[in-house]
Design a protein around this motif. Sequence first.
Motif, short mmCIF file in Angstrom:
data_model
loop_
_atom_site.label_atom_id
_atom_site.label_comp_id
_atom_site.label_asym_id
_atom_site.label_seq_id
_atom_site.Cartn_x
_atom_site.Cartn_y
_atom_site.Cartn_z
N VAL C 20 -32.88 -14.03 10.21
CA VAL C 20 -31.69 -13.79 11.07
C VAL C 20 -32.12 -13.14 12.38
O VAL C 20 -33.12 -12.39 12.43
N VAL C 21 -31.41 -13.44 13.44
CA VAL C 21 -31.68 -12.77 14.75
C VAL C 21 -30.39 -12.11 15.22
O VAL C 21 -29.33 -12.77 15.25
N THR C 22 -30.44 -10.84 15.50
CA THR C 22 -29.24 -10.16 16.06
C THR C 22 -29.67 -9.49 17.37
O THR C 22 -30.86 -9.21 17.58
N ALA C 23 -28.67 -9.24 18.17
CA ALA C 23 -28.97 -8.58 19.47
C ALA C 23 -27.95 -7.48 19.69
O ALA C 23 -27.14 -7.19 18.79
N GLU C 24 -28.03 -6.86 20.88
CA GLU C 24 -27.13 -5.72 21.14
C GLU C 24 -26.37 -6.00 22.42
O GLU C 24 -26.95 -6.53 23.39
N LEU C 25 -25.11 -5.62 22.39
CA LEU C 25 -24.28 -5.81 23.59
C LEU C 25 -23.62 -4.47 23.89
O LEU C 25 -22.83 -3.98 23.06
N GLY C 26 -23.99 -3.89 25.04
CA GLY C 26 -23.39 -2.61 25.37
C GLY C 26 -22.13 -2.82 26.20
O GLY C 26 -22.22 -3.42 27.28
N PRO C 27 -20.97 -2.40 25.67
CA PRO C 27 -19.74 -2.60 26.45
C PRO C 27 -19.82 -1.80 27.75
O PRO C 27 -20.58 -0.82 27.85
N PRO C 28 -19.02 -2.23 28.75
CA PRO C 28 -19.10 -1.59 30.08
C PRO C 28 -18.44 -0.21 30.08
O PRO C 28 -17.71 0.15 29.15
N LYS C 29 -18.74 0.58 31.14
CA LYS C 29 -18.13 1.92 31.25
C LYS C 29 -16.79 1.80 31.97
O LYS C 29 -16.25 2.81 32.43
N SER C 30 -16.31 0.54 32.12
CA SER C 30 -15.01 0.38 32.81
C SER C 30 -14.35 -0.85 32.20
O SER C 30 -14.98 -1.56 31.41
N ILE C 291 -32.92 -7.57 18.19
CA ILE C 291 -33.51 -7.41 19.53
C ILE C 291 -32.57 -6.51 20.36
O ILE C 291 -31.42 -6.88 20.64
N MET C 292 -33.05 -5.31 20.69
CA MET C 292 -32.22 -4.36 21.47
C MET C 292 -32.68 -4.46 22.92
O MET C 292 -33.49 -3.65 23.39
N ALA C 293 -32.20 -5.50 23.63
CA ALA C 293 -32.60 -5.66 25.04
C ALA C 293 -31.61 -4.89 25.90
O ALA C 293 -30.57 -5.41 26.31
N ILE C 294 -31.89 -3.60 26.09
CA ILE C 294 -30.91 -2.75 26.79
C ILE C 294 -30.84 -3.21 28.24
O ILE C 294 -31.85 -3.21 28.95
N GLU C 295 -29.67 -3.65 28.66
CA GLU C 295 -29.38 -4.11 30.03
C GLU C 295 -30.34 -5.22 30.45
O GLU C 295 -30.73 -5.32 31.61
N TRP C 296 -30.86 -5.97 29.47
CA TRP C 296 -31.72 -7.10 29.84
C TRP C 296 -31.41 -8.27 28.91
O TRP C 296 -32.28 -8.93 28.35
N GLU C 297 -30.10 -8.52 28.75
CA GLU C 297 -29.65 -9.49 27.71
C GLU C 297 -30.25 -10.88 27.98
O GLU C 297 -30.65 -11.58 27.07
N ASN C 298 -30.40 -11.26 29.26
CA ASN C 298 -30.82 -12.66 29.48
C ASN C 298 -32.29 -12.89 29.11
O ASN C 298 -32.75 -14.03 29.12
#
Lengths: 531, 126, 316, 402, 220
Positions: C20-30, C291-298
Amino acid sequence: MNDKKIVAVLCDHGCRNGSKIKYDELKTNLKKSEVIEDFLLVNKACDSGVEFLDAYKGRKILFGGCSLLEERGIYSKIKERLGLKNGEFRSFDVKADLYDLYPDKVNLEELLVCKILSMGTLLYHAEPYEEERIKPAEGILVYGDGITALRTARALAEEDISVEVLETGEQFLSPGLFSQHFGRPDQRGLSSVVSADERRKSERNRVAGFKNVRFLPSDAFLSFETVEDGFVFTFKSGEKRKFGTVVIAPEREEEQSRETGALNLTDLYGKIVCGEPLKGEVVFLLDYAADTSPEVFKDVLLAGKYIKRRFASEVRILMKNAKVSVSGAQELYDECREQGIIFFKYLEDLTLKNNYGDFEIEGTDLYTGDKFLIKEPDILVIPGRSILSPRSKNFAEALELLTISDRYPQPDSLWRLPNETNRPGVFVAYPTGDNSIASLLFSVRARLSTAGIAVNEHIPVVDEDKCVYCLTCVRVCPFKAMTTDSESRVAKVLRTVCQGCGSCAAECPAEAIQLRNLTGESLYQGIRALG
Amino acid sequence: MEESLLIIYCSEGGRKALQKMSSEGFRLPSGVCTFELPCTGRINDVMLMETLQNGVRGIFVAGCREENCKYLDGNKRALRRIKRIKKLLSDAGIEGKHIEMQTFGPDEGKRLYSAINDFAGKVGVS
Amino acid sequence: MKNSKAGSRLEKLLDRGEFVVTAELGPPKSVDREVIDSKVEALRDAVDAVNITDNQTAIVRVSSISTGIYVAEKGLEPIFQVTCRDRNRLAIQADLLGACLNGLKNVLCLTGDHQSFGNHPQAKQVYDIDSIQLIKMVKDMRDEKIFQCGEEIRNSKKAEIREPRFLIGAAANPFADPLEWRVNRLEKKVNAGVDFIQTQCIYDMERFEQWMEEVVSRGLHEKVKILAGVTPIRSLGMLRYMRDSVAGVRIPDSVIKRFEDAENAREEGINFCVEQIKRFRKMKGVAGVHIMAIEWENAVRGIVESADLLPRPNGV
Amino acid sequence: MSSNSVCIIGAGISGLTVANNLVNAGIEVTLVERNPYPGGRALFYGCKASDSCVHCGVCLIREAVMNFRRTHNIKSQFSSELTGFSRSNGEGILLEIETHPNIIDWRLCTECGKCIEACPENAVKIAPGWKYYVDSGCNDCGKCVDVCPEGAIALKRESMRESIHADCLVIASGFKPFDPSVNRKWSYGESPRIITGSDLEELFYTENYLPGVVKKSDCKRIAFLQCVGSRNVTEGGEYCSRVCCAYALQMAGRLKDEFPHTEIDFYYMDIQHFGKDFESFFGDVSRKVNFINSNPITFSVDRADRPVVRYESITEQKDKEEAYDLVVLSNGIAPGDKNEALAKMTGLSLDKSGFLYAMNGMGGVFVTGACKQPMRIEDCIEDATGVTGEVLSYLEERVQVK
Amino acid sequence: MIVAEQKPIGEILKKLPEVEKLLVLGCDTCVTVCLAGGEKEVKVMCSAIRMADKKIGEVTGFSIERQCDREFFKEIEAVVKESDAILSLACGAGVQMLSDYFEGKLVIPGLNTHFIGSNEGAGYWLERCLGCGDCMLDITGGICPKTRCSKGLMNGPCGGSENGMCEIDPLNTECGWYLIYERLKKLNMLQNMMTNQPPRDWSRAHDGGPRKLLREDIQP
């Protein structure tokens, strides 16, 4: 405050510009204050006798003189003649405090009045007290079972003082044994090598011969408490015993070398004593694990010389500095070089590769300037740092002794005599000095002298109802002179231990502690009187 | 002598430095008076604060060099205490320059003299 | 795991034993939808599920559950997070009911970073329950169908029991102290009822392998699916920042040295990630990668592609 | 012998320590000192503390002089020497003391300061913690004689000879600093910018830190040269003088604090370990000083009359030359010039370097301090305390024996 | 004991109203032991206020045995009557009892009360107890996780504990659970850490409302 007012006596200091001072104006100002009862002028106090003060028997005397009067003992004559106890007489150095410090044109009268009032206030608040001397308890505890400890015990036992030796039971061999082993000027031939261990055993038997000496097993010590005239030790057997003095001859231990397969000096000594053949190439690597002290350097030279002569092996000594400042070390250093021991002085770029016991040492030699490479020496000796053995360290910590860089259980200040620690009554044998035992015995004898220990003049006085038993003073005192009195739940001062520095009085949050004849109130008034 | 400046020195290092200073011919300014204590460790903040409060322009404390105190840590204690009081004064809006401590070896007469003069100048005593 | 727990796509893939592959999506501060949309586009069809962080490093962001719902509509399977820092046991249970109502099926139970790390250091912390108690609570709600206080999850005595069903996940940090206790702590979480684990980002491979050996020897890898966490490195400065000021991250000097010599740090970061993933695939007991690509999702698509994990299996 | 009496030769730190300790133990002490003041050679050395004390020990000497001054029952003979020594029929020692009194009689002087102002040559000096004395600068002009209110000054004082009886004798005659002018190589005395360690100590005492000729502002480079006169048979003693590394490093550290922009080079053979916490001290100093491990070969003076040191640099394998504003020759300890005479008189022997060698306590003669081997001030105090212990036990045995 | 620290003097001066008479009241128990509000600090505070250029008339300093016992206020009743405001250098309990007892008087706190703690050495105090009313020290070998762990966790060190220190301040704050782990290892009671501790009953702490302790057996 007692009603005795102060009689201020001032030398007219004919030898200095004293004569320019208008003394009658001074007298009237002084009389106005309620501290000074009468003012007396003396012409050249250093020559005049002391009879002129007879009329003021029973008054407190404040004497403005100079260090010459002290040197000629005039102050002590006055005290005897008028029977003044401490706290009823105070002298101050008018020449050093006033005439030397201030130019002539400054109006000295005003300064003189302030000074006399200030000193007079301190004297006014002082309560007279009898000079008190307390004899410490009889017994002496000697900690440690090395040569130094045993010799100290023997010397004390010869003066029929009861001595108990707390043996650490650490039979390991500590650095500095080579010099005891080989260093004797009358060192006999190679065959009859008396090991330091045998010498220690024979010394122990001689000490055991004295009836007033007892040996205690090492783990007997459980806890420790300071009392007025010494130290009460509780032992695991539950027994409590009081000693007047404690002498520590700390066992030293050499740190194990971090390179696996390399020996430190103690291992090497062990091999020599049990006669192991040390053939082939023997390399000593100094100043690597720790900066070598002169004693260790002398040990290395002795060991190298012995191995070279006994086994004709190839001895190399690598070092940054040759430590020859100990007496006899320079001759030994030259002797070793004549005997063909090769010395390298290496720079910072020395590298030591260690693949499981086969060593490779590479560096540049300062003498010749070219590189050297030593491959797989048969024996590599890296002397480690000599530190207090764990047991000695625990004992020093239990006694709350200040230690210098975990090697010397003494405070880092010049002001303690060679064998003194920060606790009066606890002495330390100083291993390196030639006659360290003689100076240790002198210190112990001075403490046990018949006169006893004089109680310091500015000893703290604890105000029972103000003290909140917060133990700040117990923690602050550098000499551990403050303890607790569990019945009255108040801090208590040990009169023989206190040196009168006043840190406790300064730090006490409840201002419950005041120094005798130097109370906070009198100090404050004294400063106020200065203007 | 309201406009006066007080020098507190310890009877070990401080006294020796003062004696060295006077033997070299340096003299104290007129508005300065001296007070001796067994050790600078004896000064506590109540004594200092109440002296400052009664109008003394400044207090200069001369103690022994660190690690050279006869009572082992008296001078260190005094240095820390005076640092605390300076902070207390500057927090309370009175500049902390009215009180200062420096450590002197037994023969640093000249340095003691210049230190006292700088302090006197800073605090405004003649 | 006969009967399905929550029936989520992630659960089906894990049951089928897929990597399985999972990633991280950080919701915006606004309230800025475009930020989420761009991240969703970057991750669509590249990963099986996406963590939605909950006030990561105690910095206020859009709440995890509402972002989860929004992302689900856009066709990505969310794993919403619950931290114990901000809500007490009442609020958490209410949120769980709400999340289930809106179709979210995967939950990640975390203790949460201390508020002193974020932008409200003066805030009062809660920590009414901690991550392990939270796991047990979510499991009891699903299996025993009871609230934390013991009452049954039904609107009234006579009403039907409608319990929230979730696939329960948690985090694990094989590198924190005391090292020898770390596997016991994982065992505690397993006993509490966790279904899958995402580890802290891994740089010290030897230590991670030792940890996995210990986990496998205790047979925990059968009771729980373990996803190995990685964070692709973008610059040497980021690597040093992670080592010095992010707690619980242990970076051996060999890795630092490798990035010091690399001329293009970003490229080196991606290669390092791909190497790690390849090694994880060969390791026993590793069921996937997170995969925790912090602010580098692409960058995620590139990594997954070069680790030849594309195309993702469909979740039917 | 109603009370025991001890005679001590030399009132340096060792002599004073033995004297102060014996007096506290109730022994009658006679102190014989060559100079007109107590304190010995190190009295005029300066404190070398940088931010905290470096344990040089100078303040202990001043303290010992002050304690000495407070005790009354020490009979002291200043500016006098031991000239005769003989055993009086087994009951103790008979000593001849010859005194050439100083122009100022220390017993009468009240330190009023008038003679200092009156003296045109300012030959009247103040011994710290002690009184006034007249040094060699006096040209007998007599201006001070009538100024003195105590009549303590008399130009012509004939020397007196006195014989005293003592139970035992302690020799603490101290050392003599090595004089580098003995050997042309050091070219000491050719330029005012080349001074010895003892000169620098006095400069530290007067807080000038640099000789007059060197301006404080433009002093850019200072060199310390170690092992001057020690560890080298041809030039001086073959032994290591033990003190020069200590005082040189301590003074270099203090100079760097006083003049932060100056570069200090340290030419050494081997840095000697001293004190109880050498590592931490050496750690601080090595940040302030650059070390050069080679002995200079020759000296020369460049046009701006600055000394130039020529030395063989090992690392670059060639000779290099460096010009300096100030060169300090760290001169070591040489045996006291009186050692010969004392040894002959008292039957002691000299070791091969010229220091007194004694099996302490043989025949009531003890030796302590720097006259028996090079010692730092701290070591002198420790050795003196030890010898006091031995003197006390020696005296106790004699009392029990009778 | 209760550990408190003096507020910075600048802050206190801002709070002080310009009044004719100000009383500075110290307390001789806990705050004296932690060197914050004893008799000495009262004197220093008085001198500091007098020297500051605040327009305050007269400043008197006083220190009583305890400010948390009504009976001790009798001694200072006269002084309080004359003064317009009181600067109390006692812990929070003392300040509040003082303002209850002297109803109309303005009482200003001079200290910040920090925690229930222990004296670790000269000038070093450590927080030991929250006062949660439900002690669990037997489970964790005598180290309280609620106080010594910055998140008050019940189950084992969190992911941020690194070489024995807590993530929020790796230089000064030890990780409470690391200490518990070492302590339980020594007592070989490590199984306590394995069991999943249930959430605590916070109703007995302040969350259950301000607390009173009534002992009928002693009440008059």
